[in-house]
Every structure is written in structure tokens, then in C-alpha cells.
Write a protein that holds these residues in place. Sequence first.
Motif, short mmCIF file in Angstrom:
data_model
loop_
_atom_site.label_atom_id
_atom_site.label_comp_id
_atom_site.label_asym_id
_atom_site.label_seq_id
_atom_site.Cartn_x
_atom_site.Cartn_y
_atom_site.Cartn_z
N MET A 164 14.80 62.12 44.89
CA MET A 164 14.85 63.30 45.34
C MET A 164 16.06 63.44 46.57
SD MET A 164 12.12 65.73 47.71
CE MET A 164 11.04 65.46 46.45
N GLY A 165 17.12 64.43 46.18
CA GLY A 165 18.21 64.46 47.24
C GLY A 165 17.78 64.93 48.55
N ALA A 166 18.74 64.80 49.76
CA ALA A 166 18.96 65.38 50.84
C ALA A 166 18.63 66.80 50.60
CB ALA A 166 19.66 64.88 51.80
N GLU A 167 19.36 67.57 50.11
CA GLU A 167 19.75 68.68 49.82
C GLU A 167 18.13 69.56 49.43
OE1 GLU A 167 21.20 72.11 50.94
OE2 GLU A 167 22.15 70.42 51.17
N THR A 168 17.70 68.76 48.30
CA THR A 168 16.44 69.29 47.97
C THR A 168 15.46 69.37 48.82
OG1 THR A 168 17.12 68.53 45.67
CG2 THR A 168 14.62 69.09 45.87
N LEU A 169 15.28 68.13 49.61
CA LEU A 169 14.37 68.00 50.67
C LEU A 169 14.52 68.91 51.87
CD1 LEU A 169 12.03 66.17 51.79
CD2 LEU A 169 13.68 64.76 52.98
N ARG A 170 15.78 69.05 52.26
CA ARG A 170 15.98 70.33 53.00
C ARG A 170 15.63 71.59 52.69
NH1 ARG A 170 21.91 69.80 54.49
NH2 ARG A 170 21.25 67.75 55.21
N ASP A 171 15.80 71.90 51.39
CA ASP A 171 15.36 73.21 50.69
C ASP A 171 13.85 73.43 50.88
OD1 ASP A 171 18.00 73.83 50.50
OD2 ASP A 171 17.92 73.44 48.42
N ARG A 172 12.97 72.21 50.59
CA ARG A 172 11.91 72.22 50.60
C ARG A 172 11.31 72.19 51.96
NH1 ARG A 172 9.20 67.84 46.61
NH2 ARG A 172 7.40 69.02 47.04
N TRP A 173 11.90 71.58 52.80
CA TRP A 173 11.45 71.66 54.29
C TRP A 173 11.54 73.27 54.77
CZ3 TRP A 173 8.28 69.81 57.65
CH2 TRP A 173 8.48 69.91 59.05
N ALA A 174 12.42 73.92 54.40
CA ALA A 174 13.07 75.28 54.93
C ALA A 174 11.93 76.20 54.21
CB ALA A 174 14.59 75.76 54.43
N THR A 175 11.64 76.21 52.89
CA THR A 175 10.63 76.90 52.26
C THR A 175 9.12 76.55 53.08
OG1 THR A 175 11.76 76.75 50.24
CG2 THR A 175 9.41 77.44 50.04
N LEU A 176 9.04 75.44 53.49
CA LEU A 176 7.61 75.30 53.81
C LEU A 176 7.45 75.70 55.26
CD1 LEU A 176 5.00 73.73 54.22
CD2 LEU A 176 5.96 71.82 55.05
N THR A 177 8.63 75.80 56.03
CA THR A 177 8.55 76.26 57.43
C THR A 177 8.43 77.74 57.28
OG1 THR A 177 11.09 76.10 57.64
CG2 THR A 177 9.69 74.20 58.51
N ARG A 178 9.05 78.37 56.46
CA ARG A 178 9.31 79.84 56.19
C ARG A 178 7.67 80.26 55.94
NH1 ARG A 178 12.12 80.41 51.80
NH2 ARG A 178 13.97 79.59 52.93
N CYS A 179 7.22 79.73 54.85
CA CYS A 179 5.75 80.08 54.72
C CYS A 179 4.74 79.76 55.91
CB CYS A 179 5.33 78.94 53.53
SG CYS A 179 6.15 79.43 51.83
N VAL A 180 4.69 78.97 56.69
CA VAL A 180 4.27 78.56 57.99
C VAL A 180 4.27 79.57 58.80
CG1 VAL A 180 3.55 77.10 59.82
CG2 VAL A 180 3.88 76.02 57.46
N CYS A 181 5.48 80.07 59.13
CA CYS A 181 5.83 81.04 59.97
C CYS A 181 5.30 82.55 59.51
CB CYS A 181 7.37 81.43 60.21
SG CYS A 181 7.84 79.82 61.17
N ASP A 182 5.45 82.81 58.25
CA ASP A 182 4.90 83.98 57.74
C ASP A 182 3.19 83.92 57.65
OD1 ASP A 182 7.35 84.95 57.10
OD2 ASP A 182 7.36 84.50 54.84
N GLY A 183 2.90 82.86 57.48
CA GLY A 183 1.35 83.10 57.43
C GLY A 183 0.90 83.16 58.98
N ALA A 184 1.49 82.30 59.75
CA ALA A 184 1.04 82.66 61.37
C ALA A 184 1.29 84.15 61.67
CB ALA A 184 2.07 81.93 62.26
#
Length: 72
Positions: A1-21
Motif C-alpha cells: 500500500m503506497g503512502a498516497e493510498t494510506l493518506r487517502d484512506r486516513w482522510a476518508t476515515l477522519t471525514r466519516c468520523v467527523c460526519d458521524g460526530a
Amino acid sequence: MGAETLRDRWATLTRCVCDGARLMVGQGNYDTYVAHIRKTHPDQQPMTATEFFRERQNARFGVGGRGGFRCC
């Protein structure tokens, strides 16, 4: 898994957590609201971000007899 893919996945996760909150405290996502209004009601002007926030707060706390959550 490349750094860009990991960064994208992290951004998606944080967006989902913020939306849920936001949803847990009764605040929807303004950008999602605007996209919905533009898609399904193109003849209507979307509320401003401030108006959207106030409307969500009023709905949450039952302002105007809307029957929202009231803690006291």
C-alpha cells in the motif's frame, strides 16, 4: 500500500468520523445539504451556512414546538 493510498484512506476515515460526530449532536453536513438542494430542488436557494446551523440547532432542541430533544 503506497503512502498516497494510506493518506487517502486516513482522510476518508477522519471525514466519516467527523460526519458521524456532527450527526450525533444534530449537525448535518452543510456541503451535503447544499448538494442535495441543488440536485433535487434546483429552483430553491440553499440556506447560508449560518442559517443551516441555526435551523439544525432549532430542530434539535425543539424550538418553535418542533418536538426536538430537550434536556430540561
